[in-house]
Design a protein around this motif. Sequence first.
Motif, PDB file in Angstrom:
ATOM      1  N   THR A 142       0.627  -0.979   0.020  1.00 47.81           N
ATOM      2  CA  THR A 142      -0.191  -0.264   0.173  1.00 47.81           C
ATOM      3  C   THR A 142       0.890   0.859   0.390  1.00 47.81           C
ATOM      4  O   THR A 142       1.607   1.726   0.922  1.00 47.81           O
ATOM      5  CB  THR A 142      -0.705   0.158   0.893  1.00 47.81           C
ATOM      6  N   MET A 143       0.806   1.550  -1.472  1.00 52.34           N
ATOM      7  CA  MET A 143       1.919   3.399  -1.595  1.00 52.34           C
ATOM      8  C   MET A 143       1.058   4.600  -0.993  1.00 52.34           C
ATOM      9  O   MET A 143       0.230   4.762  -1.234  1.00 52.34           O
ATOM     10  CB  MET A 143       1.981   3.124  -2.537  1.00 52.34           C
ATOM     11  N   ASN A 144       1.523   5.362  -0.264  1.00 54.77           N
ATOM     12  CA  ASN A 144       1.349   5.969   0.337  1.00 54.77           C
ATOM     13  C   ASN A 144       2.556   7.320   0.517  1.00 54.77           C
ATOM     14  O   ASN A 144       3.653   6.779   0.285  1.00 54.77           O
ATOM     15  CB  ASN A 144       1.026   5.731   1.703  1.00 54.77           C
ATOM     16  N   ILE A 150      11.987   4.978  13.481  1.00 61.83           N
ATOM     17  CA  ILE A 150      12.253   3.438  12.906  1.00 61.83           C
ATOM     18  C   ILE A 150      13.665   3.120  13.932  1.00 61.83           C
ATOM     19  O   ILE A 150      13.583   2.115  14.854  1.00 61.83           O
ATOM     20  CB  ILE A 150      12.477   3.340  11.780  1.00 61.83           C
ATOM     21  N   LEU A 151      15.015   4.138  14.031  1.00 63.04           N
ATOM     22  CA  LEU A 151      16.674   4.126  14.332  1.00 63.04           C
ATOM     23  C   LEU A 151      16.304   4.364  15.995  1.00 63.04           C
ATOM     24  O   LEU A 151      17.099   4.026  16.013  1.00 63.04           O
ATOM     25  CB  LEU A 151      16.698   5.479  14.025  1.00 63.04           C
ATOM     26  N   ILE A 152      14.929   5.175  16.495  1.00 69.26           N
ATOM     27  CA  ILE A 152      15.234   5.692  18.326  1.00 69.26           C
ATOM     28  C   ILE A 152      15.002   4.173  18.218  1.00 69.26           C
ATOM     29  O   ILE A 152      16.184   3.919  19.360  1.00 69.26           O
ATOM     30  CB  ILE A 152      14.304   6.154  18.253  1.00 69.26           C
ATOM     31  N   ASP A 153      14.254   2.656  17.633  1.00 77.03           N
ATOM     32  CA  ASP A 153      14.283   2.105  18.772  1.00 77.03           C
ATOM     33  C   ASP A 153      15.298   1.352  18.470  1.00 77.03           C
ATOM     34  O   ASP A 153      15.987   0.749  19.309  1.00 77.03           O
ATOM     35  CB  ASP A 153      12.964   1.406  17.740  1.00 77.03           C
ATOM     36  N   TRP A 154      16.350   1.106  17.739  1.00 72.45           N
ATOM     37  CA  TRP A 154      17.914   0.343  17.967  1.00 72.45           C
ATOM     38  C   TRP A 154      18.302   0.906  18.690  1.00 72.45           C
ATOM     39  O   TRP A 154      19.417   0.269  18.895  1.00 72.45           O
ATOM     40  CB  TRP A 154      17.936   0.301  16.247  1.00 72.45           C
ATOM     41  N   ASP A 202       5.272   0.627   6.696  1.00 69.99           N
ATOM     42  CA  ASP A 202       5.318  -0.812   7.382  1.00 69.99           C
ATOM     43  C   ASP A 202       6.787  -2.235   6.346  1.00 69.99           C
ATOM     44  O   ASP A 202       7.482  -2.797   6.721  1.00 69.99           O
ATOM     45  CB  ASP A 202       4.445  -2.074   7.162  1.00 69.99           C
ATOM     46  N   ALA A 203       6.345  -1.965   5.483  1.00 71.60           N
ATOM     47  CA  ALA A 203       7.631  -2.706   4.279  1.00 71.60           C
ATOM     48  C   ALA A 203       9.000  -1.884   4.461  1.00 71.60           C
ATOM     49  O   ALA A 203      10.159  -2.768   4.860  1.00 71.60           O
ATOM     50  CB  ALA A 203       6.836  -2.566   2.695  1.00 71.60           C
ATOM     51  N   TYR A 204       8.814  -0.146   4.735  1.00 71.05           N
ATOM     52  CA  TYR A 204      10.262   0.064   4.828  1.00 71.05           C
ATOM     53  C   TYR A 204      10.672   0.159   6.142  1.00 71.05           C
ATOM     54  O   TYR A 204      11.819   0.015   6.047  1.00 71.05           O
ATOM     55  CB  TYR A 204       9.681   1.825   4.913  1.00 71.05           C
ATOM     56  N   LEU A 205       9.867   0.555   7.052  1.00 69.95           N
ATOM     57  CA  LEU A 205      10.577  -0.226   8.501  1.00 69.95           C
ATOM     58  C   LEU A 205      10.826  -1.727   8.163  1.00 69.95           C
ATOM     59  O   LEU A 205      11.847  -1.996   9.103  1.00 69.95           O
ATOM     60  CB  LEU A 205       9.476  -0.807   9.415  1.00 69.95           C
ATOM     61  N   GLN A 227      13.023  -7.746  -2.219  1.00 72.15           N
ATOM     62  CA  GLN A 227      11.782  -7.984  -3.116  1.00 72.15           C
ATOM     63  C   GLN A 227      11.078  -7.197  -2.118  1.00 72.15           C
ATOM     64  O   GLN A 227      10.504  -6.112  -3.222  1.00 72.15           O
ATOM     65  CB  GLN A 227      10.965  -9.136  -2.488  1.00 72.15           C
ATOM     66  N   LEU A 228      11.266  -6.436  -0.788  1.00 77.62           N
ATOM     67  CA  LEU A 228      10.338  -4.994  -0.431  1.00 77.62           C
ATOM     68  C   LEU A 228      10.615  -4.202  -1.864  1.00 77.62           C
ATOM     69  O   LEU A 228      10.012  -2.647  -1.485  1.00 77.62           O
ATOM     70  CB  LEU A 228      10.438  -4.939   0.630  1.00 77.62           C
ATOM     71  N   VAL A 229      12.087  -3.925  -1.343  1.00 79.71           N
ATOM     72  CA  VAL A 229      12.587  -2.519  -1.557  1.00 79.71           C
ATOM     73  C   VAL A 229      11.779  -2.795  -3.413  1.00 79.71           C
ATOM     74  O   VAL A 229      11.179  -2.090  -4.084  1.00 79.71           O
ATOM     75  CB  VAL A 229      14.105  -2.510  -2.048  1.00 79.71           C
ATOM     76  N   GLU A 230      12.539  -4.190  -4.390  1.00 79.61           N
ATOM     77  CA  GLU A 230      11.878  -3.676  -5.245  1.00 79.61           C
ATOM     78  C   GLU A 230      10.184  -3.606  -5.640  1.00 79.61           C
ATOM     79  O   GLU A 230       9.759  -2.881  -7.233  1.00 79.61           O
ATOM     80  CB  GLU A 230      11.508  -5.203  -6.436  1.00 79.61           C
TER      81      GLU A 230
END
Length: 296
Positions: free
Chosen positions: A146-148, A159-163, A190-193, A267-270
């Motif tokens: 789902t692209m937004n 995302i990085l804060i949690d790491w 979600d895919a980017y995460l 696969q997600l990047v593609e």
Amino acid sequence: MIVVISGLIFYFVIRRIRKQIDEMAEVLEDIKNGNGNRRILSETHEIVAPLAYEMNDIITSYENRLSAFRETEENNRQLMTSLSHDVRTPLTTLIGYLDAAQKGIVTGRDKDDYIETARRKAHDLKDYIDVLFDWFKLNSDEFAITMNQVEAVELTRDILIDWIPIFEDKQIDYSIDIPEQPFRVNLDSDAYLRILNNLIQNVISHSHADKIGISLSKQNDKIAILVRDNGIGIGKEDLKHIFERLYKCDKGRSEKGSGLGLSIAYQLVEKMHGSITAESEQGRGTVFQVLFPLAD
């Protein structure tokens, strides 16, 4: 005379067509019995040529699908073998630690250490199962991106804060370079995460690095995300295959993991119209770069 000649021509044409149809039936029967290399031969000027060529296309398409099915079946067999080993082994170890603590085989400080080891192994097992679930979902008919239009800088920072606590717990020095300037990108959040998490987890699980650097920048009409480490690196031959599913480097890399994390990221990047590449030198670390087009 003309009628006789015409009749003879018609007779030989019909005879030739019948012979070709018999040959088609023979070829199709051969294919049905498992010989997918057979093809129907016909000259371009012959009446049955369009039918022969169409049937050859159908046979080729069928063979390609059958080959893909066999490849998928083999990959699934390998996956189940990996699943059997990579889940049962840590699960057996986990049960052993918990049984020792519960039955009083270890006490005091040793008991606390056993419980802590069991806790870490339980988390490792959960991470492994999460990756398997992602892979199955990604390769099912139900998966959809789902692209937004999202603001990539803030999303990446969140995302990085949690790491950061994980880097500190594992004593990995980290540098994060995220600009203040907002970048609008069409993504599935979600895919980017999952992409970022898989790349970072790959560093932690396999690279033996004590430093990691993550940056986000603009490159022409794209954003570039770089994840670099100072670990053991990846050999040239292994580097060609690291995005293939179930591939594990044979030398110098940890056996921990499913061999699916980088494949899922790829696969997600593609699927989001981006690209991902890796550069590495043994003993000098690895750099993963992900590019996504900026939104118009």
